[in-house]
Write a protein that holds these residues in place. Structure first.
Motif, short mmCIF file in Angstrom:
data_model
loop_
_atom_site.label_atom_id
_atom_site.label_comp_id
_atom_site.label_asym_id
_atom_site.label_seq_id
_atom_site.Cartn_x
_atom_site.Cartn_y
_atom_site.Cartn_z
N ASN A 1 -3.65 3.48 4.94
CA ASN A 1 -3.17 3.71 3.58
C ASN A 1 -4.25 3.41 2.55
O ASN A 1 -4.42 4.17 1.59
CB ASN A 1 -1.95 2.83 3.30
CG ASN A 1 -0.71 3.30 4.02
OD1 ASN A 1 -0.70 4.33 4.68
ND2 ASN A 1 0.35 2.51 3.93
N THR B 1 0.86 -1.17 0.00
CA THR B 1 0.00 0.00 0.00
C THR B 1 0.90 1.23 0.00
O THR B 1 2.11 1.13 0.23
CB THR B 1 -0.92 0.03 1.25
OG1 THR B 1 -0.11 0.10 2.43
CG2 THR B 1 -1.82 -1.19 1.30
N GLY C 1 0.89 5.28 1.55
CA GLY C 1 0.23 6.26 2.40
C GLY C 1 0.10 7.62 1.74
O GLY C 1 0.58 7.83 0.62
#
Length: 138
Positions: free
Chosen positions: A60, A20, A22
């Protein structure tokens, strides 16, 4: 390797790495257990010890739903058996009581015996796969 074979190899793996990103653009990578249902992948926050329940991966995904999951096979002695499959898609974080989340937890429970006695009770991440990418040495 065609898409059907890539999905099949991905689904047979026991663990994936979930990537992922952020809000600040910092990548975040964690191992996850998962289940595949067609072009949908589910994973859940379970009872294993964690430093916090406010997991970075969930924050995220809420900030940027684009994710990747990677599974692979590595063999030190025989590089002709190497392969990897990546699933790129859009993720959602669902409450474990949501209908789609409950279906996902059911798949996870069937796949991992550890969940039969203690089902995941945290948020469920549902990924709709937009693209399967794969590579194989043979």
């Amino acid at each position: 390797m065609n898409e059907a074979r890539a999905r099949e190899m991905f689904a047979a793996a026991r663990v994936a790495r979930l990537a992922t990103v952020g809000e600040g653009g910092q990548p975040h990578l964690v191992p996850v257990v998962f289940a595949v249902d067609g072009d949908r992948i589910v994973t859940a926050v379970d009872h294993k010890p964690k430093r916090t329940t406010a997991l970075q991966r969930l924050a995220n995904i809420r900030a940027n739903p684009l994710v990747s999951l990677l599974v692979d096979e590595y063999a030190d002695g025989d590089w002709t058996t190497l392969w990897w499959v990546r699933a790129d898609g859009h993720a959602r974080v669902l409450d474990h009581r949501d209908d789609i989340a409950r279906q996902g937890v059911e798949l996870l429970t069937r796949r991992y015996p550890q969940y039969r006695d203690r089902r995941p009770g945290g948020p469920v991440v549902v990924i709709e796969v937009a693209r399967w990418t794969a590579w194989s040495a043979s």
